[in-house]
Write an enzyme that holds these catalytic residues in place. Structure first.
Site, short mmCIF file in Angstrom:
data_model
loop_
_atom_site.label_atom_id
_atom_site.label_comp_id
_atom_site.label_asym_id
_atom_site.label_seq_id
_atom_site.Cartn_x
_atom_site.Cartn_y
_atom_site.Cartn_z
CG ASP A 1 10.03 -5.36 28.24
OD1 ASP A 1 9.97 -4.11 28.30
OD2 ASP A 1 9.39 -6.10 28.99
CG PHE B 1 1.82 -11.47 27.91
CD1 PHE B 1 1.21 -11.90 26.75
CD2 PHE B 1 2.02 -10.12 28.07
CE1 PHE B 1 0.82 -11.02 25.77
CE2 PHE B 1 1.65 -9.22 27.10
CZ PHE B 1 1.04 -9.67 25.94
N GLY B 2 1.71 -13.90 31.97
CA GLY B 2 2.17 -15.04 32.74
C GLY B 2 2.32 -14.75 34.22
N GLY C 1 1.46 -11.12 35.66
CA GLY C 1 1.24 -10.16 34.58
C GLY C 1 0.19 -10.69 33.64
#
Length: 692
Positions: A507, A374-375, A372
């Site tokens: 989330d 972010f990571g 993703g």
């Protein structure tokens, strides 16, 4: 470093050779050598002696530890870590020649040495013997050349030709060599003594022991004399363990006049001592007594050399000062960064990058579980924990000093519950806690500055895959789905009502619900989590989350209030997906409002497994609609939701509870109906620990 050691070793000996070369013609015509004015003696007794002051022991050679004990140059491998050779030398330089005012050699030393030694093979059957030993003159201070074991006698690097030797690598030696079975050079077939000049294979002169003479075994005495007036070096060997040792005496000599001509050596002082080496077979080489006499005393450096030394000391001092200053500044900066990380991560366990790289096959693509913005997440086995792990590699850092990273570490390390993915620790690759590595970190590429989070690996992947990507044979039964729903609610109940201050996940979606081998559900991806302010149940933040699961009240630009009810909304959407899969929330709501049988909205694949509890399915669907009410005041708390799931608590009549004909409701319903409840993903956030 090894090259420097080799260069330093034989340089002084080379100077010895060169000095003798230049001065030999003049010295041959000169007067006889003057009586010795410099001498020293070493004996194995009495004890203690001044070994540490007058002798230097290198590699396998060690200082005797008891009275009367000899110096052993080699070791036997039985109970020691051996380096295949050792060296003992005089701790102080020996003057080989003097320089005149014009810089030319004015006087060369004559010297003599006598030593008693012993060679004792370990193999009593005499089938495997070592390589022997040598008396040497080499560069000062004494240095053992690289790869000089075995037949090299610790004098020269293996296969190094004399023409390739640096000035500090040259030497003169009298070798006492044990022969080996060989069909090549005759000198290798029998025990012998020889005079070596910069080579152990091409000796200046060699004397083989006759077949009727004992081998080099037992106690022996050697005498070596160099006469500077004639250029002759003479060595004699006697065997002390036999009554007729005089008859067995062997002599080898060489005229060094031709060898001592050429470029003057680099310095007037040399190291003297003994060297021994072994290879496949071993033996004990011992020095029992040693005396040395020279016609030249040691002289001090001249004024020019002292000036050069002073300059070197000043330059060296400046370099040391710069290094110390760099070290202190690095310590200060490392302490500052470490305090930031320790404070930011709340004391969570820190792993070394090398351990994570080993666990994940250096983060290979075969280990990647998800990616993703972010990571990226990788699976692996971490030996330190003896546990399968999932490693999240942070690929997009915050511009505010790792603020997001610290927030995630603090949140997940303080939240511990059976329905939350277990957090093991973190790693920072670009900030080494080893001070020497840290000092060099300024030369590293910024791409090496990486952050990692380490979690337990959930072997059955995530709920989203089972709801939307699995084959018919992998469809989750209703009993399993109901258990998963309660697990998700239990985790949220802990975050909302049992943590102080409470935690907002922000989330909740099937992709962030991970399943272990027994299909126990655990909440993951706390990258969006925040601890709520103790004085205010909300946290002002830019709207964030996954489309389709995000509270419609937060679908605004700029700063919006994010509350526990926002997590409840996402939980409601997840419940509807667990029961109904591909149905839109609006479709389910229309069926409920029209008074139809709401169970008709259930996932049709559930009928494959049979044994359905229709009332239980109906209650989960109604609870999902209740939790996902468009207005926050109409949603239950997680305590009320879990009361419905676990204790058959009451459900409201949603038609009378919820007013849908408001401007907000109509607007948000239209926005939310743009995608089915089960197909709403945040493309910027990969699920955090998807098992492969």
């Amino acid at each position: 470093m090894s090259q420097l050691l080799r260069t330093g070793y034989l340089g002084l000996l080379l100077f010895l050779l060169s000095m003798l070369l230049d001065a030999s013609d003049h010295l041959i015509a000169g007067a006889a050598a003057a009586p010795p004015v410099f001498s020293f003696n070493f004996s194995a007794a009495p004890y203690p002696s001044t070994y540490s002051q007058d002798l230097v022991f290198q590699d396998d050679a060690v200082e005797p530890q008891k009275a009367g004990a000899p110096v052993e140059l080699t070791c036997t491998w039985n109970d020691q870590v051996c380096r295949r050779g050792g060296r003992m030398s005089y701790a102080h330089p020996v003057q080989l020649y003097q320089l005149a005012a014009n810089g030319r050699i004015s006087k060369v030393a004559s010297f003599s040495t006598s030593f008693t030694f012993a060679i004792r093979p370990i193999d009593r059957k005499d089938t495997c013997r070592g390589d022997g030993m040598a008396f040497f003159l080499a560069s000062f201070p004494s240095k053992v050349p690289y790869r000089s074991a075995g037949g090299n006698l610790g004098l020269i690097t293996d296969n190094k030709a004399p023409k390739d030797l640096a000035p500090d690598d040259r030497f003169i030696a009298v070798e006492i060599d044990i022969g080996i079975e060989s069909d090549q050079d005759p000198k290798e077939r029998t025990d012998h003594i020889a005079i070596d000049i910069n080579s152990v294979k091409d000796s200046a002169n060699i004397t083989h022991l006759p077949t009727n003479v004992t081998k080099l075994n037992g106690t022996m005495r050697a005498d070596i004399v160099f006469d500077s007036s004639t250029g002759m070096l003479v060595a004699s060997l006697g065997f002390l363990d036999y009554p007729s040792s005089a008859a067995h005496a062997q002599v080898v000599s060489a005229n060094l006049t031709e060898h001592l001509k050429g470029t003057p050596p680099p310095g007037p002082q040399v190291a003297v001592g003994f060297s021994a080496a072994t290879a496949g077979c071993v033996e004990i080489c011992q020095i029992l007594f040693w005396s040395f006499n020279s016609s030249l005393p040691l002289i001090h450096q001249d004024t020019h050399n002292i000036a050069r030394l002073l300059v070197k000391l000043i330059i060296g001092g400046a370099l040391v000062f710069a290094l110390v200053l760099w070290f202190l500044l690095s310590c200060w900066e490392q302490k500052r960064i470490r305090n930031v990380f320790d404070k930011g991560t709340g004391g969570a366990r820190r792993f070394e990058y090398r351990d994570l790289a080993a666990a994940t096959d250096h983060f290979s693509e075969d280990r990647k579980l998800g990616q993703g913005a972010f990571g990226a997440v990788y699976s692996g086995y971490l030996k330190l924990l003896d546990h399968q792990v999932a490693v999240k590699k942070i690929v997009r850092e915050s511009s505010e000093g790792h603020k997001d990273f610290f927030a995630e570490v603090r949140t997940i390390s303080e939240a511990k519950h059976k329905n939350l993915v277990k957090f093991f620790g973190w790693c920072s690759r670009g900030h080494s806690w080893n001070i020497l590595r840290f000092m060099c970190s300024c030369f590293w590429s910024k791409k090496n500055s990486e952050l990692f989070l380490v979690y337990e690996l959930m072997t059955n992947g995530n709920l989203n895959d089972y709801l939307y990507k699995s084959q018919s044979s992998e469809v989750l039964s209703w009993q399993t789905r109901y258990k998963i729903a309660k697990d998700i609610g239990s985790g949220l109940l802990y975050l909302h009502h049992e943590c102080d201050p409470h935690i907002l996940h922000r989330d909740i979606k099937p992709g962030n619900v991970l399943l272990d081998e027994n299909f126990n559900a655990k909440l993951a991806d706390f990258g969006l989590s925040r601890m709520a302010n103790q004085d205010n149940a909300t946290l002002l933040t830019t709207a964030i989350g996954s489309e389709g699961y995000l509270d419609p009240q937060c679908l605004k630009h700029g700063k919006v209030p994010f509350k526990r009810s926002s997590d409840v909304y996402s939980f409601g959407i997840a419940l509807l997906e667990i029961a109904c899969a591909r149905r839109h929330r609006e479709q389910i709501w229309d069926l409920y409002r029209s008074g139809g049988n709401i169970v008709e909205a259930a996932d049709t694949r559930l009928t494959m497994g049979g044994g359905l509890d229709m009332r239980e399915i109906e209650r989960v669907i109604v609870l999902g609609l209740w939790c996902s009410a468009l207005q926050t005041q109409h949603r239950p708390s997680m305590r009320q939701a879990m009361d419905v799931l676990e204790r058959d608590g009451p459900l409201p009549d949603l038609n009378s509870l919820i007013v849908v004909n408001t401007t907000l409701a109509s607007t948000t319903e239209e926005d939310a109906s743009s995608a089915p409840a089960g197909n709403r993903y945040d493309c910027d956030e990969a699920p955090l620990l998807i098992a492969g």
